[in-house]
Structure formats: structure tokens, C-alpha cells
Design an enzyme around this catalytic site. Structure first.
Site, PDB file in Angstrom:
ATOM      1  N   SER A 149       4.374   1.841   8.596  1.00  0.00           N
ATOM      2  CA  SER A 149       4.115   1.040   7.307  1.00  0.00           C
ATOM      3  C   SER A 149       5.271   0.392   6.713  1.00  0.00           C
ATOM      4  O   SER A 149       5.920   1.041   6.088  1.00  0.00           O
ATOM      5  CB  SER A 149       3.213   1.389   6.432  1.00  0.00           C
ATOM      6  OG  SER A 149       1.805   1.465   6.883  1.00  0.00           O
ATOM      7  N   SER A 187       1.692  -3.992   8.081  1.00  0.00           N
ATOM      8  CA  SER A 187       0.448  -3.522   7.216  1.00  0.00           C
ATOM      9  C   SER A 187      -0.568  -2.639   7.690  1.00  0.00           C
ATOM     10  O   SER A 187      -0.513  -1.537   7.380  1.00  0.00           O
ATOM     11  CB  SER A 187      -0.308  -4.815   6.783  1.00  0.00           C
ATOM     12  OG  SER A 187      -1.524  -4.537   6.043  1.00  0.00           O
ATOM     13  N   ASP A 226       0.238  -7.379   0.653  1.00  0.00           N
ATOM     14  CA  ASP A 226       0.528  -6.230   0.706  1.00  0.00           C
ATOM     15  C   ASP A 226       2.033  -6.117   0.902  1.00  0.00           C
ATOM     16  O   ASP A 226       2.492  -5.953   1.941  1.00  0.00           O
ATOM     17  CB  ASP A 226      -0.042  -5.753   2.247  1.00  0.00           C
ATOM     18  CG  ASP A 226       0.053  -4.243   2.539  1.00  0.00           C
ATOM     19  OD1 ASP A 226       0.531  -3.505   1.680  1.00  0.00           O
ATOM     20  OD2 ASP A 226      -0.513  -3.658   3.474  1.00  0.00           O
ATOM     21  N   HIS A 267       0.795  -1.217   0.057  1.00  0.00           N
ATOM     22  CA  HIS A 267      -0.133   0.191   0.031  1.00  0.00           C
ATOM     23  C   HIS A 267       1.064   1.281  -0.096  1.00  0.00           C
ATOM     24  O   HIS A 267       0.335   2.303  -0.152  1.00  0.00           O
ATOM     25  CB  HIS A 267      -0.930   0.179   1.133  1.00  0.00           C
ATOM     26  CG  HIS A 267      -0.373   0.161   2.474  1.00  0.00           C
ATOM     27  ND1 HIS A 267      -0.380  -0.915   3.345  1.00  0.00           N
ATOM     28  CD2 HIS A 267      -0.016   1.330   3.235  1.00  0.00           C
ATOM     29  CE1 HIS A 267       0.210  -0.373   4.515  1.00  0.00           C
ATOM     30  NE2 HIS A 267       0.492   0.890   4.433  1.00  0.00           N
ATOM     31  N   GLY A 308       3.481   5.888   9.285  1.00  0.00           N
ATOM     32  CA  GLY A 308       4.602   5.969   8.791  1.00  0.00           C
ATOM     33  C   GLY A 308       5.749   4.712   9.069  1.00  0.00           C
ATOM     34  O   GLY A 308       6.653   4.508   8.532  1.00  0.00           O
TER      35      GLY A 308
END
Length: 286
Positions: free
Chosen positions: A242, A257, A159, A125, A240
Site C-alpha cells: 500500500s 490503494s 486515498d 489509509h 504492505g
């Protein structure tokens, strides 16, 4: 973009049934959750408990829970609902910060290689281009200069995304930033196990540790963004973080994720398994 939950904050809103369900029936009950969900829901088939555990965030109403039960029909008794405070969200902001030229920040996951070409894996993502197909965009920097471009991206369903270093370096470290002036060397990837102790590193909240609390979760972030086979943990994270790495000692386990909560009140976080991502791209540790 990410989503999190809070340690010990999930509250059961339905009791387990004494009825016995087959593996096929449990899968069908899980499919019914997917068909009825509009976001804010995560679920996993628990064969040991003979149930489908369904986590719902604050956006899911009692009427929507009833709608999920209705969609499950005679299999509704297989569903055990738990409420978790907060809202599932995807965080866009492997430890170290990386910046997309389109305006968001994430965290690098693990450095990898294919032959003599070097990459890092992060969350899909993060690498998804909202304006059209990707690769090669977004482009990525370390905050000072461009370091690479998106070579591949898979989100939703999965993801994970792959960023190719540009220019290609002579070597890259196989380490994770521990945010205390030191680093952890990663020597291999493996699938997580339930109850396993683990830590994650991210550019917003640094190093946070806890344990794996579930496997095989399907997470619906809303808007059609559904991801499958995720690792559930009681480790907090924030926007942030992620794409940052989940690891246990020298073994890499996953990529941050999403979930709900934060690192003040605590949280539950879902991770993309790294073994699946590395196999999909045919890459190995440097």
C-alpha cells in the site's frame, strides 16, 4: 490496508443491455450502487459501452446483487456485474518500506517538495490515525530510525497522505526502487490512460507490471471506506505494498490503494491518481 483482483479472473454474471442510457442515467445508476453497497463492490461508468461495470468480490451474495438491482430500479439494465475471486481489502504493511509507530507497514510512494521542505506521498489509509485526528500522527521510520511525521491525510473519499521528512534533508531522490539493484528516475506526473503499460513497486512483492484496465472506479472497501476516481489495473499486490508508486517509464501515475488476489495467483489493484494528490498538497517532484 489495500484491495486487489486477479488478472483475467473477473467473470461476467450479467449481460449488457441493448437499451441506450444517457450520461445522467448512467451516473444515477452508479449512485444507486453506492447507496446499496455494504462493501466488496467497485464500479465505474463506461460511456463507450453505455453501461456501469460493477465488480463484486466473494463476500457479495446473489441476494445483495439483487438488492443493488432493486435500488437501481428502471436503470438496473445499465448495470453489468462481474465477479472477481477474493476479497477487497486495504493493505497496511514508494517502493521502500515505511513503518508507522502505531504498528503497521506500508510503502513510500513518491518523494516531493514544497519550497525547501521535503515530503513523500503515500496512501491515505496508511497515514490515517485510528485513534484521532491526523496530522501529526502516525510517526514514520525506515525500520531503523524515525524519518518523518504525517503532515496531512485524506481517507476515505481519497486515498492519499503526506509525510514530512524530519529532520528535513538537503535533498531527496526522485526515483523508484525496482528491487533488482537499480532504480527508475521519475521526471513527471500524469493521469493514466486506459490500456497503458505500467509497473508498481512495493515493499512486500517488489516490482510488478501489467496494464491499466479501467479508469474512474469507485471502490467500497466496507465499513464506510469508499474511495472515488480510482485507476484499475491487472497488476498484483499484497499487504504492505500500500502507498507504493504506480508508474510508466519515467512518469508517475498513482499510489497503491487496494484490490483482491495476490502475486501467486495474480490480482487486480486499484490506485489513487497521483496528479490529484500532488495538486491537493501543492507539491512537485524534488
Amino acid at each position: 490496508m489495500t484491495a486487489f483482483l486477479t488478472p483475467g479472473a473477473a467473470q461476467a454474471v450479467s449481460a449488457e443491455s441493448d437499451q441506450t442510457f444517457s450520461a445522467t442515467e448512467l451516473r444515477a445508476a452508479g449512485d444507486a450502487v453506492l447507496d446499496a453497497s455494504e462493501g466488496g463492490v467497485a464500479w465505474s461508468v463506461d460511456a463507450d459501452r453505455n453501461t456501469v461495470t460493477v465488480l463484486v468480490d466473494d463476500t457479495v451474495s446473489d441476494a445483495e446483487i439483487d438488492g443493488i438491482r432493486d435500488r437501481a430500479g428502471r436503470l438496473a439494465d445499465a448495470l453489468v456485474f462481474e465477479h472477481t475471486p477474493g476479497t477487497f481489502q486495504k493493505y497496511v504493511q514508494g517502493g521502500d518500506a515505511i513503518y508507522a509507530d502505531l504498528g503497521w507497514r506500508c510503502s513510500a510512494g513518491f518523494n516531493v517538495r514544497s519550497g525547501s521542505t521535503f515530503y513523500f506521498i503515500t496512501a491515505g489509509h496508511c497515514t490515517e490515525d485510528p485513534y484521532g485526528p491526523t496530522p501529526p500522527y502516525p510517526l514514520w521510520s525506515d525500520g531503523a530510525s524515525q524519518i518523518g511525521f504525517t503532515a496531512a491525510s485524506s481517507f476515505p473519499v481519497n486515498d492519499y497522505g503526506l509525510v514530512q521528512y524530519d529532520p528535513n534533508p538537503g535533498s531527496v531522490p526522485s526515483t523508484v526502487n525496482l528491487y533488482n539493484g537499480s532504480s527508475q528516475t521519475i521526471t513527471g506526473f500524469a493521469n493514466a490512460t486506459n490500456g497503458q503499460s505500467a509497473c508498481r513497486s512495493g515493499s512486500t512483492t517488489g516490482l510488478r507490471c501489467g496494464s491499466v484496465t479501467g479508469l474512474g472506479y469507485t471502490v467500497d472497501y466496507g465499513g464506510g471506506d469508499v474511495v472515488y476516481d480510482m485507476i484499475r489495473t491487472n497488476i498484483c499486490a499484497e499487504p504492505g505494498d500500500s502507498g507504493g508508486p504506480l508508474f510508466s517509464g519515467a512518469t508517475g501515475l498513482g499510489l497503491t490503494s487496494g484490490g483482491s488476489g495476490n502475486c501467486t495467483s495474480g490480482g487486480t489493484t486499484f490506485f489513487q491518481p497521483i496528479v490529484e494528490a500532488a495538486n491537493a498538497y501543492g507539491v512537485t517532484l524534488p
